[in-house]
Every structure is written in C-alpha cells, then in structure tokens.
Design a protein around this motif. Structure first.
Motif, mmCIF file in Angstrom:
data_model
loop_
_atom_site.group_PDB
_atom_site.id
_atom_site.type_symbol
_atom_site.label_atom_id
_atom_site.label_comp_id
_atom_site.label_asym_id
_atom_site.label_seq_id
_atom_site.Cartn_x
_atom_site.Cartn_y
_atom_site.Cartn_z
ATOM 1 N N ASP A 42 -5.958 19.076 3.818
ATOM 2 C CA ASP A 42 -7.176 18.730 4.552
ATOM 3 C C ASP A 42 -8.076 17.804 3.738
ATOM 4 O O ASP A 42 -8.686 16.870 4.285
ATOM 5 C CB ASP A 42 -7.945 19.997 4.930
ATOM 6 N N LEU A 43 -8.173 18.045 2.426
ATOM 7 C CA LEU A 43 -8.963 17.154 1.571
ATOM 8 C C LEU A 43 -8.328 15.778 1.498
ATOM 9 O O LEU A 43 -9.033 14.756 1.494
ATOM 10 C CB LEU A 43 -9.095 17.757 0.175
ATOM 11 N N ALA A 44 -7.002 15.747 1.434
ATOM 12 C CA ALA A 44 -6.311 14.461 1.399
ATOM 13 C C ALA A 44 -6.545 13.672 2.683
ATOM 14 O O ALA A 44 -6.782 12.463 2.657
ATOM 15 C CB ALA A 44 -4.819 14.686 1.174
ATOM 16 N N MET A 45 -6.498 14.361 3.825
ATOM 17 C CA MET A 45 -6.708 13.676 5.095
ATOM 18 C C MET A 45 -8.148 13.188 5.227
ATOM 19 O O MET A 45 -8.404 12.121 5.796
ATOM 20 C CB MET A 45 -6.355 14.617 6.246
ATOM 21 N N LEU A 72 -8.395 10.122 3.155
ATOM 22 C CA LEU A 72 -7.655 9.036 3.786
ATOM 23 C C LEU A 72 -8.420 8.452 4.966
ATOM 24 O O LEU A 72 -8.406 7.236 5.200
ATOM 25 C CB LEU A 72 -6.292 9.563 4.221
ATOM 26 N N SER A 73 -9.106 9.303 5.734
ATOM 27 C CA SER A 73 -9.840 8.808 6.900
ATOM 28 C C SER A 73 -10.953 7.847 6.502
ATOM 29 O O SER A 73 -11.287 6.930 7.258
ATOM 30 C CB SER A 73 -10.414 9.989 7.689
ATOM 31 N N HIS A 74 -11.526 8.040 5.311
ATOM 32 C CA HIS A 74 -12.568 7.130 4.842
ATOM 33 C C HIS A 74 -11.971 5.839 4.268
ATOM 34 O O HIS A 74 -12.646 4.806 4.253
ATOM 35 C CB HIS A 74 -13.426 7.807 3.768
ATOM 36 N N PHE A 127 2.903 14.649 6.886
ATOM 37 C CA PHE A 127 4.282 14.558 6.401
ATOM 38 C C PHE A 127 4.335 13.673 5.162
ATOM 39 O O PHE A 127 5.009 13.994 4.173
ATOM 40 C CB PHE A 127 5.167 14.000 7.509
ATOM 41 N N ALA A 128 3.612 12.552 5.183
ATOM 42 C CA ALA A 128 3.566 11.664 4.018
ATOM 43 C C ALA A 128 2.897 12.342 2.830
ATOM 44 O O ALA A 128 3.321 12.172 1.673
ATOM 45 C CB ALA A 128 2.827 10.374 4.379
ATOM 46 N N HIS A 129 1.851 13.130 3.095
ATOM 47 C CA HIS A 129 1.194 13.855 2.007
ATOM 48 C C HIS A 129 2.143 14.851 1.353
ATOM 49 O O HIS A 129 2.224 14.963 0.130
ATOM 50 C CB HIS A 129 -0.042 14.587 2.537
ATOM 51 N N ALA A 130 2.872 15.596 2.186
ATOM 52 C CA ALA A 130 3.829 16.556 1.635
ATOM 53 C C ALA A 130 4.950 15.859 0.901
ATOM 54 O O ALA A 130 5.496 16.385 -0.074
ATOM 55 C CB ALA A 130 4.399 17.429 2.766
ATOM 56 N N THR A 174 -1.797 5.848 -1.275
ATOM 57 C CA THR A 174 -1.120 6.775 -2.183
ATOM 58 C C THR A 174 -2.119 7.583 -3.000
ATOM 59 O O THR A 174 -1.961 8.795 -3.168
ATOM 60 C CB THR A 174 -0.186 5.997 -3.122
ATOM 61 N N SER A 175 -3.167 6.930 -3.490
ATOM 62 C CA SER A 175 -4.155 7.641 -4.307
ATOM 63 C C SER A 175 -4.932 8.663 -3.486
ATOM 64 O O SER A 175 -5.402 9.678 -4.029
ATOM 65 C CB SER A 175 -5.118 6.636 -4.947
ATOM 66 N N CYS A 176 -5.100 8.422 -2.189
ATOM 67 C CA CYS A 176 -5.815 9.386 -1.339
ATOM 68 C C CYS A 176 -5.025 10.682 -1.181
ATOM 69 O O CYS A 176 -5.609 11.728 -0.876
ATOM 70 C CB CYS A 176 -6.082 8.792 0.034
ATOM 71 N N LEU A 177 -3.716 10.611 -1.359
ATOM 72 C CA LEU A 177 -2.871 11.774 -1.158
ATOM 73 C C LEU A 177 -2.650 12.571 -2.432
ATOM 74 O O LEU A 177 -1.781 13.430 -2.494
ATOM 75 C CB LEU A 177 -1.517 11.324 -0.584
ATOM 76 N N THR A 178 -3.434 12.280 -3.470
ATOM 77 C CA THR A 178 -3.303 13.044 -4.710
ATOM 78 C C THR A 178 -3.968 14.410 -4.613
ATOM 79 O O THR A 178 -3.735 15.264 -5.468
ATOM 80 C CB THR A 178 -3.919 12.269 -5.885
#
Length: 393
Positions: free
Chosen positions: A272-275, A278-280, A221-224, A263-267
C-alpha cells in the motif's frame, strides 16, 4: 464432506500459487502432497497446512514463503501456527463433519472448517476477471499478489565456480594446488562449472484509461516481482551465494502519454505504501496511450544502454495506441533485437471472440515472442512461469 475431486482441484490451485511465489515444487512433491491429503480424509485446513509444509517445502527459505502463500490463499492461518513454533503433532479422532473439538469441548475456529468452504472461493478467484471483482475479492487478490515473485530464466555466465560433484571441466589450478599439498601424489581431479544467474526482468505497465480496471493489480504484481523488498532481496542473496550467481534486479516502468521509471517507488516493503508513492510519481495515470513514443523513450534512455540487452521484457497492455502504429512497430523491432525475449500480456485476450485487430496490437505482435493473457490471477501465475522459462504460451 468435500469430494476427492474438489480437494484435488483446490490443492493443485494452491500449489500453482506457491510456484508463482517462487517455490521450486517438483511433480513428486505434488503427488506426495495429494497422497497425504487423501490419507487425512476430512481435509481440514490444519491438515492441509502440515501436509503441505512437510511435502512442499524443500529448505528453510521456503517456510516463510509457504506461510505467506497459505495465509493469503486460505484466508487465515491455522490457530497457533506462526512459522517459528509449530504446533505439536498429536493424534486426533477422524471426523466426517466440518468442525473438530479442541480442548474442553470447544468447537474448532474458522481455520478448521472444511477445505471446500475455505478454499473454494480462492480457486474461483484465480480464474475471475480482475475487472469484474468486488471490493472483497480485490482485497483477497492483493494478499495473493503480495506473495508473488518473478525471476528471469537463468543463463550461463562467463564466471565459473568449483563443482561439488565429479562433473564439469577440470580446474587445473585447484587440482595442482591440491596435488602439491599431498606431496606431489595425484589424489583427485577438481572440477568447475559455469555460473548460472537469472536474467534481468523489465516490466512495462500500461496505466492509460483503457487499462484502469487492471492497472492496480498489475502494478501490485510488479511490486511483488521486484527484488527490492528486504525479505525477498535477502532470500535472493542467499540463493545467489549458494548457486554462485547474483540476484537480478527487476525494473519497472509505466506507459501512458509518457514513460515513468517507478522502480524506486516499489522499494517500500508494504504494497500500500508502494502504491501511494507510485501514484504521486506517475503524472499520466488513466490518461491517453502513446505506446510507440514511450517505448522509444525507454529504448533511447535505458534499453539500448544495457537494461534491455539479454533481458526478459514484459509489456502489460491492451495494445490500444493513439499514436502512429508504424512508430510502435519500429520500436518493437528494435526491442526484439535487444532483448532475450519479449512477452506481451494482454488482459483483453481472454475475452470471447478476441482478435488482435487494434492498430497498436497488430503492429506490435510480429515482434512479440510470447503473447499471453493478463486478466486474472491464474493468468499472472502463467505469466510468471513464462518469464522463468518454465512454460510457453
């Protein structure tokens, strides 16, 4: 055959999802959409697609958004519809069964099955607790969440722009220049209005062990909601040029035993790539909870420097706190003084008999402006409306 009540329920659920994706759908458009479905009779998905495309899309920017939401909500896009070369509208016989012949007596594909069979599961999914979903339901939920947007409520800025209508204050400079161009003859009074721009949205997502069943969905939801993906950023920029404002950046942090800015991870455009990124980046996934200390770190490092000032700050957490609740209460008071509005979304709030008795939740609640649920897709849609200022608790 699908009943009128079932068709209306499914259609209204689709409209709510479309609004959560950022479409500005008016009540008049909804009434026109429902009226069109009533006239079409069988309510096949292809009929629903064209009725919604014609009645619910106000401009060109809405078309891509509409296609994404329709595809996610109903499972599969109707055959031949790609958003660029629409199917020709041809008269067809009205049928009272769930399949429709196309071409040489071939049955219609799955896209033309009855509306109830196709969208009934999506409507049920909207209200189902995320923690109780199956793997298939979670996959559908992810498709629906990918269509979300989250814009802060608008505010008036100090900047002004020319008014296209005879409203607003008189723009003396433009009026005088126009007067000189006409040889000193008074022609018209040119006016200007204050520019309105969306407030910044800051999302603080709890990724502790107690939030594990909900963390993935809330982070998607945050990514979207983030303005970073290229397509959404481009649409926001076009909207900003039209309205005279600028798109506000959505900032995202995770809370656990420490604070992490993601925030930068969600670019990444792909969720799926963003998640995966983010997990790392988050070292305390499914760990303990120190809401007071992490909120203090946010206010010290970013909040009081301007990120939280005048922003809509959303905390997505169940309120469990292993630290001192007095620290959380003090930091929430600081946050409340800085932010325009503080919204808390708690997935546990929807449980029968829930009361905010947990030490952390009880300490934070006096400084919360809006306290909402966060356990389902419908709850997240309501949260998006609250953040936009279109709904209250």
């Amino acid at each position: 055959m699908i009943s009128a009540d079932e068709a209306a329920t499914v259609a209204v659920g689709f409209v709510r999802t479309l609004r959560a994706a950022g479409a500005d759908v008016t009540p008049e458009q909804v009434r026109g959409f429902l009226g069109a479905l009533d006239v079409l009779g069988p309510a096949l998905r292809r009929d629903v697609y064209w009725a919604g495309r014609l009645m619910l899309c106000g401009d060109r920017d809405d078309l891509d958004r509409y296609d994404r939401v329709f595809s996610a909500y109903f499972g599969v896009r109707p055959r031949g519809v790609d958003g660029r070369r629409p199917l020709p509208l041809r008269p067809r016989p009205r049928l009272s069964v769930g399949v429709e012949p196309v071409g040489e007596g071939e049955p219609s594909p799955a896209a033309d099955r009855p509306l109830a069979a196709l969208a009934g599961s999506a409507e049920v999914l909207r209200h189902r607790d995320i923690a109780a979903m199956t793997a298939a339901e979670r996959a559908q939920l992810r498709r629906l969440l990918a269509a979300f947007t989250l814009g802060g409520e608008t505010r008036r800025t100090a900047r002004r722009r020319p008014s296209r209508h005879a409203r607003g204050e008189v723009d003396v400079r433009r009026t005088m220049r126009d007067l000189l161009r006409h040889g000193g003859e008074p022609v018209r009074l040119l006016r200007r209005n204050r520019v309105r721009s969306p407030r910044r949205v800051v999302l603080l997502v709890d990724v502790s062990g107690s939030m594990t069943p909900y963390a993935d969905a809330l982070l998607r939801f945050a990514h979207a909601a983030s303005a970073a993906p290229a397509a959404r950023a481009a649409r926001a920029a076009r909207t900003a040029r039209v309205s005279g404002g600028s798109p506000a950046r959505t900032e995202v942090f995770t809370l656990g035993t420490r604070l992490t800015r993601v925030t930068s991870c969600l670019t990444h455009r792909q969720p799926d790539l963003a998640m995966a990124s983010l997990s790392h980046a988050v070292p305390d996934w499914s760990g303990g909870t120190r809401l007071g200390e992490t909120l203090q770190a946010f206010l010290h490092g970013w909040g009081r420097r301007g990120m939280a000032r005048g922003a809509v700050v959303v905390l997505l957490s169940d309120g469990w706190e292993r630290g001192d609740p007095a620290v959380l209460a003090a930091q929430m008071q600081r946050l409340h003084r800085l932010a325009h509005r503080v919204v808390w979304a708690n997935p546990r709030k929807a449980h029968p008999g829930y009361a905010p008795l947990a030490a952390g939740m009880a300490a934070a609640l006096p400084s919360v402006d809006v306290f909402v649920e966060g356990h389902s897709l419908a709850a997240l849609e309501h949260l998006a409306a609250v953040v936009r200022g279109a709904a209250d608790a």
